[in-house]
Design an enzyme around this catalytic site. Structure first.
Site, mmCIF file in Angstrom:
data_model
loop_
_atom_site.group_PDB
_atom_site.id
_atom_site.type_symbol
_atom_site.label_atom_id
_atom_site.label_comp_id
_atom_site.label_asym_id
_atom_site.label_seq_id
_atom_site.Cartn_x
_atom_site.Cartn_y
_atom_site.Cartn_z
ATOM 1 N N GLU A 423 31.576 34.964 35.677
ATOM 2 C CA GLU A 423 31.336 33.525 35.804
ATOM 3 C C GLU A 423 30.090 33.095 35.046
ATOM 4 O O GLU A 423 29.275 32.317 35.558
ATOM 5 C CB GLU A 423 31.233 33.134 37.283
ATOM 6 C CG GLU A 423 32.503 33.429 38.042
ATOM 7 C CD GLU A 423 32.495 32.936 39.482
ATOM 8 O OE1 GLU A 423 31.462 32.454 39.957
ATOM 9 O OE2 GLU A 423 33.555 33.043 40.132
ATOM 10 N N GLU A 499 38.743 38.050 40.532
ATOM 11 C CA GLU A 499 38.067 37.842 41.819
ATOM 12 C C GLU A 499 38.948 36.902 42.628
ATOM 13 O O GLU A 499 39.322 35.829 42.130
ATOM 14 C CB GLU A 499 36.675 37.252 41.575
ATOM 15 C CG GLU A 499 35.743 37.444 42.749
ATOM 16 C CD GLU A 499 34.348 36.950 42.442
ATOM 17 O OE1 GLU A 499 33.727 37.433 41.484
ATOM 18 O OE2 GLU A 499 33.884 36.055 43.168
#
Ligand code: GAL
Length: 808
Positions: A423, A499
């Protein structure tokens, strides 16, 4: 030439790992001196450290607390979480004292190191920004706390040596508890100058057929007129094949060695071979290195997905942060093994080291126990997530950080994918696309055998910018609604759930009414274990299951997270005293939450699962609606309350929850017995389970997870502690304060109850039960014999257990 090293000082200081004649690996574990603070003179050889604390390494200086609301209090808006307005975040990094400076010092003697030899000092990680001095001279520094690094210290060695390491942790440098200090192992390697280079071997298996595998061994060496003999041994130690070469390509030997009828490595059958490399000069052995490896093939293909050894499979993975709960960041092999044992039973076959380099011990265990591994590197590139994060080092260090990750770990068969980032805010903008390419190119250059992913959360941007298209494996963090579109847009032909879920729950805690909710908060700062609560960016497990099951192009998932971890107490980021996560499938003590059984019912295909929730101790809720869920591998079951049938439930496709759970939403609570009877696909009764309303807590029960541990001064026994009533029924809401006493050949090490709001210190021999349970960690000494643990509590019958500590 004669090589001998005499290690004079206390013999117990060192463990010789490999006592070949020409290379010695010496663990620097014991008798370190430690002090907090920035003590300038501490780098100097003659500095007096006698008053400092004596510690063993691995060591985490911050885990002993105390927890403090003011530590690393951050008034920030967490942009990744969609926050716009800054609020005061208290437990974000665990509220433990990791910030500041610390010094470690260690004396060691090395004599008879002659001019043909060299000495390397290696660190598997040091938190953080280590500056390393030997005999007062600085030998090097390394910024990133999670990486492996080493220095050649030959030129500064004397007969009596002092190693001093300065560490320094900045506040606002992490989004979770980073730990502090020399939390991974430190070693000396003594070897010849002409020898196999450190991390100099790269073993791959480019061709694998049923009758033969081509094992390619590239070995970087220093020296001339050398011969390399590589011998492969099977898992039983039998010699399989041997091959020799004298042809050097610059400084590299390359061998292609045929292994007949290869036994393949997989999670189900983690078969390991060993390559023993012997380096000769003028027919004299001058170096020897032994490396475990596995033979396996893998492919990531459009319209097919991921396959291992020719079989398509989906990752049944979990993300793990590096801390080990009550041990903090200090690595302990038995604690890592225990985590993997728990995950194996759940049916997990893959781990993601979020969001940094894993410990070498964890990789060794994954090789041995059979887990595929997604080795991640960074949580930040050049753009910041936290004020003092990795972005400050990115430009200068990223190349060397990646090279060290790859070189140190590339022989582990468990690693099936690299991740260059999680991210990263660099997902925005053209520069970020270039960075993604640059990092992926480094991986490809150093290891052409494995693909690279990035865990992407800005999926819409990465679809537009080309960021997602260039990755070997497009990894989506959450964003289930974008899976289809990303699959259409991206060229790879598959999507990884890098994720997933981020469901929140507290072990043994249930809230009413039972309903799906985002960012739900309660006055006790706990989350409900009906597993319907999630974050504004995340979802419940079943939503992922649907995509995993229905879309052949989804190649698996890595659930956030396998275990709770210190820090990031979402959804209570701004509520004190929450100081650890609620995301874990298992709690911080390693005890399974209900969610464990939901994943197990689908991932563990060897064993049946039949699990009932909630507990059945609801004094005061008599007559009130108290839904009952069953997580099971069976398709249908009948529920009885005190013998009365509540009907049969069958899994069905009405909602994702109906598809994966059996749910009786209208049960009225009455104390007594809850019984579930599960049926096989032919409607035959297959298994039943009962839970009972417990009376008052009467007796302490101790259940060691292992009966025998190793007398090596490091091994841990994990003892599950609970209380039962007079009839032996577990008391699921008990909160008794308990006291621990260890005698015999062991010591009390820590306790943990999994309560994310507890400020009790792990290393003190007392703790409250949380939802009726806790875990005590007992450590061996170096003497074999019985270890006795006694657990007592006011008004309770004391519990005793004996664990055997045996010669390793
Ligand atoms: C993700 C992030 C993780 C963790 C998680 C919590 O976005 O990658 O590190 O913060 O959210 O849900």
């Amino acid at each position: 030439m004669r090589f001998s090293y005499f290690i004079f000082s206390f013999v117990t200081l060192f463990t010789l790992q490999f006592s070949g004649q020409n290379r010695k690996v010496i663990d620097l574990k014991e008798d370190w001196k430690f002090s907090k603070g920035n003590i300038q003179a501490a780098s100097q050889k003659g500095f007096d450290d006698t008053k400092w604390e004596t510690v063993n390494v691995p060591h985490d200086w911050a885990i002993y607390g105390p927890f403090d609301k003011e530590i690393d209090k951050q008034t920030v808006a967490i942009e990744q979480n969609g926050e716009k307005i800054p609020t005061e975040k208290t437990g974000r990094t665990g509220a433990l004292p990791y910030i500041g400076d610390g010094w470690y010092r260690k004396t060691f003697k090395l004599s008879d190191v002659n001019e043909n030899q060299k000495v390397l000092l290696t660190f598997d990680g040091a938190m953080s920004q280590p500056k390393v001095y030997v005999n007062g001279k600085k030998v090097g520094e390394w910024n990133y706390g999670y990486n492996y690094f080493y220095f050649d210290i030959t030129d500064v060695l004397e007969e009596d040596n002092v190693l001093a390491v300065h560490l320094s942790n900045q506040g606002e440098s992490s989004r979770w508890y980073p730990g502090a200090g020399l939390y991974r192992k430190v070693q000396l390697i003594v070897k010849n100058k002409e020898s196999i280079n450190h991390w100099g071997t790269f073993i791959t298996t480019p061709l694998v057929f049923e009758d033969v595998a081509k094992v390619n061994v590239k070995t970087n060496v220093t020296g001339s007129d050398l011969k390399l003999v590589t011998t492969v041994f099977d898992a039983d130690g039998n010699q399989v094949v041997s091959n020799q070469t004298i042809t050097l390509f610059d400084n590299q030997f390359e061998q292609n060695i045929p292994v007949s009828n290869p036994k393949l490595w997989s999670p189900e059958s983690p078969y390991l071979y060993t390559a023993v490399l012997k380096l000769y000069k003028d027919e004299k052995l001058i170096d020897e290195v032994s490396t475990k490896f596995g033979i396996r093939t893998m492919a990531y293909e459009a319209n097919k997905g991921f396959s291992l050894n020719g079989k398509v499979r989906k990752f049944k993975g979990v993300c793990l942060h590096h801390d080990l709960g009550p041990l903090g960041a200090a690595i302990n092999r038995s604690a890592l093994r225990r985590q993997l044992r728990i995950l194996k039973d759940m049916g997990v076959d893959a781990i993601r080291s979020s969001h940094n380099m894993p410990s070498l011990e964890q990789l060794e265990l994954c090789d041995e126990m059979g887990f595929m591994f997604l080795a991640e590197s960074f949580d930040e590139w050049a753009k910041a997530k936290v004020k003092n994060g990795y972005h400050q080092f990115f430009e200068a260090d990223v190349e060397k950080d990646l090279v060290n990750l790859i070189h140190a770990t590339r022989n582990h068969p468990c690693i099936v994918m690299w991740s260059s980032g999680n991210e990263v805010p660099d997902q925005f903008g053209a520069e970020g696309v270039k960075r993604a390419k640059r990092l992926q190119d480094i991986f490809h250059r150093e290891d052409p055998t494995r693909p690279v992913t990035v865990g992407m959360d800005r999926v819409a941007q990465t679809m537009k910018s080309g960021f997602g298209a260039l990755l070997d494996v497009p990894g989506l963090n959450y964003r289930l609604h974008l899976y289809e579109e990303a699959f259409e847009m991206f060229p790879q032909g598959f999507i990884l759930g890098s994720e997933t879920a981020s469901t929140v729950s507290s072990r043994g805690v249930y809230k009413f009414p039972v309903e799906k909710a985002s960012m739900k908060q309660y006055n006790d700062f706990q989350c409900s274990s009906y597993d319907l609560e999630y974050c504004s960016w995340s979802n419940v497990p079943d939503d992922d299951f649907v995509l995993q099951d229905d879309k052949p192009w989804v190649i698996g998932e890595f659930v956030w997270t396998g275990f709770d971890y210190l820090g990031e107490p979402t959804p209570y980021d701004d509520k004190w005293p929450s100081r650890s996560s609620y995301f874990g499938i298992n709690d911080l003590a390693g005890l399974p939450k209900d969610r464990f059984y939901l994943y197990r019912s689908r991932w563990n295909t060897e064993d049946e699962t039949l699990h009932v929730l909630p507990h059945w101790n609801w004094e005061g809720r008599e007559g009130e609606t108290t839904p009952v869920f069953v997580y099971t591998s069976y398709n249908s079951a009948e529920l009885f309350v005190n013998g009365k049938s509540m009907g049969i439930q069958k899994k069905n496709n009405e909602t994702p929850q109906n598809r994966y759970r059996l749910m009786w939403m209208d049960v009225n609570y009455e104390p007594g017995t809850l019984k579930v009877v599960a049926f096989d696909d032919h409607g035959n009764l297959s298994e039943e389970k009962e839970i009972h309303t417990a009376g008052t807590a009467y007796k302490i029960v101790l259940e060691p997870e292992e009966q025998k541990i190793k007398a090596n001064g490091e091994d841990l026994a994990f003892v599950r502690v609970s209380v039962v009533d007079k009839n032996g029924i577990p008391c699921p809401t008990a909160t008794n304060q308990l006291e621990f006493k260890v005698s015999g050949k062991g010591t009390y090490h820590a306790a943990c109850n999994g309560d994310a709001t507890s400020l009790e210190l792990f290393h003190l021999p007392t703790m409250k039960l949380f939802s009726g349970k806790l875990v005590v960690l007992v450590q061996t000494t170096k003497e074999a014999g019985d270890i006795k643990l006694k657990v007592s509590g006011k008004g309770l019958k004391t519990g005793h257990v004996t664990i055997q500590s045996v010669i390793p």
